[in-house]
Design a protein around this motif. Structure first.
Motif, short mmCIF file in Angstrom:
data_model
loop_
_atom_site.label_atom_id
_atom_site.label_comp_id
_atom_site.label_asym_id
_atom_site.label_seq_id
_atom_site.Cartn_x
_atom_site.Cartn_y
_atom_site.Cartn_z
N VAL A 164 7.19 -1.58 -5.21
CA VAL A 164 7.95 -2.09 -3.81
C VAL A 164 8.47 -0.77 -3.28
CG1 VAL A 164 8.49 -4.34 -4.63
CG2 VAL A 164 10.13 -2.71 -4.83
N GLY A 165 8.57 -0.69 -1.82
CA GLY A 165 9.00 0.14 -1.16
C GLY A 165 8.25 1.59 -1.10
N ALA A 166 6.85 1.56 -1.82
CA ALA A 166 6.04 2.63 -1.38
C ALA A 166 5.88 2.84 -0.15
CB ALA A 166 4.88 2.42 -2.31
N TRP A 167 5.63 1.89 0.58
CA TRP A 167 5.42 2.14 2.08
C TRP A 167 6.21 3.07 2.74
CZ3 TRP A 167 8.63 1.22 6.03
CH2 TRP A 167 9.69 0.24 5.77
N TYR A 168 7.71 2.85 2.41
CA TYR A 168 8.79 3.60 3.08
C TYR A 168 8.71 5.13 2.68
CZ TYR A 168 13.60 5.22 4.31
OH TYR A 168 14.56 6.12 4.81
N VAL A 169 8.40 5.44 1.32
CA VAL A 169 8.33 6.74 0.86
C VAL A 169 7.28 7.61 1.72
CG1 VAL A 169 8.12 8.32 -1.11
CG2 VAL A 169 8.89 6.17 -1.18
N ALA A 170 6.26 6.80 1.74
CA ALA A 170 4.97 7.42 2.82
C ALA A 170 5.36 7.59 4.11
CB ALA A 170 3.75 6.50 2.72
N ILE A 171 6.06 6.83 4.65
CA ILE A 171 6.49 6.97 6.21
C ILE A 171 7.74 7.86 6.55
CG2 ILE A 171 7.91 5.53 7.95
CD1 ILE A 171 4.73 4.80 7.75
N ASP A 172 8.42 8.22 5.52
CA ASP A 172 9.50 8.98 5.53
C ASP A 172 8.95 10.50 5.61
OD1 ASP A 172 11.37 11.25 4.10
OD2 ASP A 172 12.65 9.55 4.50
#
Length: 384
Positions: A164-172
């Motif tokens: 979970v939250g993998a998308w946020y790290v990429a977007i950051d």
């Protein structure tokens, strides 16, 4: 977030309108990060596994709220990320210093190394709990999927997230690259230095407006940084507006932009981002004026601790969630109070695990000198 505190820009002294950013610890940022991280953990605890189902029987209203609104705390991190990145890249409003490739490489290192450690930890826990929680673990994992995660490209390339939250790290990483890229572009223009210092923030303002008014209204773009740049840009602009004597007028224009975006298409996430940006501006002004923090002195060390470990908590809580849910399912503990106790245990253990994860993985990863090695390997054309 790495900070570039160098003040080598010789034009800085020629602009008395700019004030130096405060250098002491920003406790209000710790407060934002601490609360947002805990809400995201609560959201995931309410969304996955038999523990969530059990607690829903006991506290349906709370669980519904956590599921619906806890995830919106990501907007707080987006605003803070923009503020801290702008503060690191242009602490006093000076031109960007250092190579664009080097800055992005360092940001990638600080994000990706702890993230991949968390992915591997999640996969190990997934193998342990697959018998009891097949719906929460990936059916299979390929090398392409792992490499996409290592490159923070899993969403862009269409791979299923492994945690979970993998998308946020990429977007950051995308957001940081966009911000740094705009500042690097303005630095390279054949214009007077004093002009170039303002063109960068102006370009950030334009992209922020475009995101709020156009890109963020198209859900098909949610794997790309432009979709989220509205919230990120609000935070960055709060930093630069804080350096101006016309801060109040600037913030009024910022608020007007946010309200226009909401009138065009009301989105709760954008309303929260705008409220966070304005509250951040107020708290930052208090900090710069030397006004004592709103938090009682005895709680400030705890707040600083939670803020420091917020990224580690974000990364490490899902493996703990998997293990607690597997134990709960294995022993068939039932609904109601046993579920609540299991949820509280998962929350507490996640916070404890974050301390160790930060000490042994996140902090050492930030000290590695991989950026210098990459710069030696990359073509000279990327170093400009």
């Amino acid at each position: 977030m790495s900070a570039l505190n160098s003040s080598a820009d010789p034009s800085a002294a020629s602009l008395p309108a700019l004030r130096p950013a405060a250098s002491s610890r920003l406790l209000h940022l710790d407060g934002f990060k601490a609360v947002a991280a805990q809400l995201i953990v609560l959201h995931h605890l309410s969304a996955y596994g038999p523990v969530a189902e059990a607690v829903e029987e006991l506290l349906p209203t709370l669980m519904a709220w956590a599921y619906q609104y806890g995830r919106m705390a990501v907007q707080v991190f987006l605003v803070l990320g923009g503020f801290l990145s702008a503060r690191a890249l242009s602490s006093r409003g000076q031109l960007l210093e250092g190579s664009l490739a080097g800055l992005i490489a360092r940001r990638y290192q600080r994000l990706a190394l702890p993230f991949m450690a968390a992915v591997l930890l999640t996969l190990a826990c997934s193998a342990l709990v697959a018998r009891w929680l097949p719906e929460l673990v990936p059916a299979q994992v390929g090398w392409g999927q792992l490499l996409a995660h290592a490159g923070l490209l899993q969403g862009v390339l269409g791979f299923e997230a492994l945690t979970v939250g993998a998308w946020y790290v990429a977007i950051d990483l995308q957001l940081f690259a966009l911000l740094a890229g705009l500042l690097a572009f303005s630095r390279g223009l054949a214009l007077p230095r004093s002009w170039r210092r303002w063109i960068g923030p102006a370009l950030v303002a334009l992209l922020t407006a475009a995101s709020l008014l156009v890109f963020n209204r198209d859900a098909a773009l949610d794997n790309w940084g432009v979709y989220f740049f509205g919230a990120y840009g609000l935070g960055a602009l709060v930093h630069w507006l804080g350096l101006l004597p016309q801060r109040r007028l600037g913030l009024m224009l910022l608020a007007a932009l946010g309200l226009a975006a909401l009138l065009l298409d009301f989105r709760e996430r954008i309303a929260l981002a705008l409220a966070t940006a304005l509250l951040l501006a107020w708290l930052q002004r208090r900090h710069e004026a030397g006004v004592p923090a709103l938090t009682p002195a005895r709680l400030q060390p705890l707040l600083a601790h939670l803020g420091t470990h917020s990224y580690a908590l974000f990364l490490v809580h899902f493996p703990i969630l998997l293990l607690i849910n597997a134990l709960f399912e294995r022993h068939e503990l039932g609904d109601g109070w046993p579920g609540l106790m299991a949820m509280l245990a998962a929350w507490g253990l996640s916070n404890l695990a974050a301390v160790s994860f930060y000490r042994w993985i996140e902090a050492p990863a930030g000290r590695l000198r991989l950026g210098a090695l990459l710069m030696r390997l990359w073509p000279r054309t990327l170093r400009a």
